[in-house]
Design a protein around this motif. Structure first.
Motif, PDB file in Angstrom:
ATOM      1  N   GLY A  48       0.823  -1.213   0.000  1.00 12.94           N
ATOM      2  CA  GLY A  48       0.000   0.000   0.000  1.00 12.94           C
ATOM      3  C   GLY A  48       0.851   1.254   0.000  1.00 12.94           C
ATOM      4  O   GLY A  48       0.602   2.173   0.763  1.00 12.94           O
ATOM      5  N   SER A  49       1.859   1.290  -0.861  1.00 11.79           N
ATOM      6  CA  SER A  49       2.871   2.348  -0.811  1.00 11.79           C
ATOM      7  C   SER A  49       3.013   3.061  -2.151  1.00 11.79           C
ATOM      8  O   SER A  49       2.909   2.425  -3.199  1.00 11.79           O
ATOM      9  N   PRO A  50       3.318   4.369  -2.126  1.00 14.08           N
ATOM     10  CA  PRO A  50       3.595   5.086  -3.365  1.00 14.08           C
ATOM     11  C   PRO A  50       5.022   4.856  -3.883  1.00 14.08           C
ATOM     12  O   PRO A  50       5.351   5.290  -4.977  1.00 14.08           O
ATOM     13  N   THR A  51       5.847   4.167  -3.093  1.00 19.94           N
ATOM     14  CA  THR A  51       7.248   3.985  -3.493  1.00 19.94           C
ATOM     15  C   THR A  51       7.700   2.529  -3.542  1.00 19.94           C
ATOM     16  O   THR A  51       8.856   2.248  -3.835  1.00 19.94           O
ATOM     17  N   PHE A  52       6.806   1.595  -3.250  1.00 20.27           N
ATOM     18  CA  PHE A  52       7.195   0.196  -3.185  1.00 20.27           C
ATOM     19  C   PHE A  52       5.969  -0.661  -3.449  1.00 20.27           C
ATOM     20  O   PHE A  52       4.861  -0.294  -3.095  1.00 20.27           O
ATOM     21  N   TYR A  53       6.179  -1.804  -4.090  1.00 16.56           N
ATOM     22  CA  TYR A  53       5.069  -2.746  -4.254  1.00 16.56           C
ATOM     23  C   TYR A  53       5.495  -4.100  -3.697  1.00 16.56           C
ATOM     24  O   TYR A  53       6.666  -4.446  -3.667  1.00 16.56           O
ATOM     25  N   GLU A  54       4.486  -4.824  -3.248  1.00 15.55           N
ATOM     26  CA  GLU A  54       4.724  -6.166  -2.721  1.00 15.55           C
ATOM     27  C   GLU A  54       3.467  -6.988  -2.978  1.00 15.55           C
ATOM     28  O   GLU A  54       2.370  -6.572  -2.621  1.00 15.55           O
ATOM     29  N   PHE A  55       3.650  -8.138  -3.631  1.00 17.95           N
ATOM     30  CA  PHE A  55       2.517  -9.034  -3.814  1.00 17.95           C
ATOM     31  C   PHE A  55       2.166  -9.654  -2.469  1.00 17.95           C
ATOM     32  O   PHE A  55       3.047 -10.035  -1.699  1.00 17.95           O
ATOM     33  N   ASP A  56       0.883  -9.778  -2.197  1.00 14.97           N
ATOM     34  CA  ASP A  56       0.424 -10.483  -1.001  1.00 14.97           C
ATOM     35  C   ASP A  56       0.817 -11.949  -1.145  1.00 14.97           C
ATOM     36  O   ASP A  56       0.523 -12.581  -2.169  1.00 14.97           O
ATOM     37  N   SER A  57       1.495 -12.499  -0.147  1.00 14.44           N
ATOM     38  CA  SER A  57       2.039 -13.856  -0.272  1.00 14.44           C
ATOM     39  C   SER A  57       0.945 -14.910  -0.473  1.00 14.44           C
ATOM     40  O   SER A  57       1.117 -15.839  -1.268  1.00 14.44           O
ATOM     41  N   THR A  58      -0.185 -14.781   0.193  1.00 13.91           N
ATOM     42  CA  THR A  58      -1.280 -15.743   0.028  1.00 13.91           C
ATOM     43  C   THR A  58      -1.869 -15.637  -1.370  1.00 13.91           C
ATOM     44  O   THR A  58      -2.118 -16.649  -2.042  1.00 13.91           O
ATOM     45  N   GLU A  59      -2.083 -14.414  -1.831  1.00 14.26           N
ATOM     46  CA  GLU A  59      -2.629 -14.175  -3.165  1.00 14.26           C
ATOM     47  C   GLU A  59      -1.662 -14.695  -4.239  1.00 14.26           C
ATOM     48  O   GLU A  59      -2.075 -15.309  -5.220  1.00 14.26           O
ATOM     49  N   LEU A  60      -0.366 -14.485  -4.027  1.00 13.35           N
ATOM     50  CA  LEU A  60       0.634 -14.924  -4.992  1.00 13.35           C
ATOM     51  C   LEU A  60       0.703 -16.449  -5.051  1.00 13.35           C
ATOM     52  O   LEU A  60       0.777 -17.029  -6.137  1.00 13.35           O
ATOM     53  N   LEU A  61       0.635 -17.108  -3.899  1.00 12.85           N
ATOM     54  CA  LEU A  61       0.631 -18.570  -3.877  1.00 12.85           C
ATOM     55  C   LEU A  61      -0.574 -19.113  -4.636  1.00 12.85           C
ATOM     56  O   LEU A  61      -0.459 -20.042  -5.438  1.00 12.85           O
ATOM     57  N   GLN A  62      -1.739 -18.505  -4.420  1.00 10.05           N
ATOM     58  CA  GLN A  62      -2.952 -18.935  -5.125  1.00 10.05           C
ATOM     59  C   GLN A  62      -2.810 -18.718  -6.625  1.00 10.05           C
ATOM     60  O   GLN A  62      -3.214 -19.560  -7.430  1.00 10.05           O
ATOM     61  N   LEU A  63      -2.202 -17.596  -7.012  1.00  7.08           N
ATOM     62  CA  LEU A  63      -1.995 -17.318  -8.432  1.00  7.08           C
ATOM     63  C   LEU A  63      -1.111 -18.384  -9.069  1.00  7.08           C
ATOM     64  O   LEU A  63      -1.430 -18.892 -10.148  1.00  7.08           O
ATOM     65  N   TYR A  64      -0.014 -18.753  -8.405  1.00  4.99           N
ATOM     66  CA  TYR A  64       0.882 -19.760  -8.974  1.00  4.99           C
ATOM     67  C   TYR A  64       0.203 -21.131  -9.056  1.00  4.99           C
ATOM     68  O   TYR A  64       0.413 -21.873 -10.019  1.00  4.99           O
ATOM     69  N   LYS A  65      -0.623 -21.474  -8.080  1.00  2.00           N
ATOM     70  CA  LYS A  65      -1.386 -22.730  -8.151  1.00  2.00           C
ATOM     71  C   LYS A  65      -2.343 -22.700  -9.335  1.00  2.00           C
ATOM     72  O   LYS A  65      -2.466 -23.684 -10.067  1.00  2.00           O
ATOM     73  N   ASP A  66      -3.011 -21.560  -9.519  1.00  2.63           N
ATOM     74  CA  ASP A  66      -3.958 -21.405 -10.625  1.00  2.63           C
ATOM     75  C   ASP A  66      -3.239 -21.481 -11.973  1.00  2.63           C
ATOM     76  O   ASP A  66      -3.696 -22.173 -12.889  1.00  2.63           O
TER      77      ASP A  66
END
Length: 152
Positions: A48-66
């Protein structure tokens, strides 16, 4: 060279503008080994930053499974810069872990979330080496080529 459909280009830009002043991030998946970005997947910037991004780890794990279940891989990994040019920062380079992916950066610094153009650039980042590549935007010829996915 990155070849991307106009609709996906538009979706990435819209996501970057919508999330401004925070950085936006996401993935465009495609069939394994195809280098064809076809499924737009906007993600939540967990920082939630104007200077940095980070994928949510749970969301990213679900994306890779999908993606695994669909025989897909991340063809494009994108995020926005809200106050700087569309060039990978040292942090971006350090986080680049997909050697086959195109890393797209969209700078919203000139117009924020209002109308006006953005800077849209693509890079290959392999072992810390950044190489800018040409972006070719093509019209979508087959409407079923592109699926828009909601956040997993």
């Amino acid at each position: 060279m990155l070849t991307i459909a106009q609709e996906i280009f538009d979706a990435i830009v819209a996501h970057a503008k919508r999330d401004h002043p925070d950085e936006a991030c996401g993935v465009v998946a495609g069939p394994e080994g195809s280098d064809r970005p076809v499924r737009f997947i906007p993600m939540v910037n967990a920082a939630g930053s104007p200077t940095f991004y980070e994928f949510d780890s749970t969301e990213l794990l679900q994306l890779y499974k999908d993606m695994d279940a669909r025989d897909e891989e991340p063809v494009v990994v994108y995020h926005s810069h809200t106050a700087t040019e569309a060039y990978p920062s040292r942090t971006d380079i350090g986080l680049a872990s997909e050697p086959n992916a195109h890393y797209v950066l969209v700078s919203t610094r000139a117009h924020g979330n209002s109308g006006g153009p953005v800077e849209f650039r693509s890079y290959r980042i392999i072992d810390g080496v950044v190489t800018e590549e040409q972006v070719t935007i093509v019209p979508l010829t087959n409407p079923q080529q592109t699926e828009e996915a909601s956040t997993p």
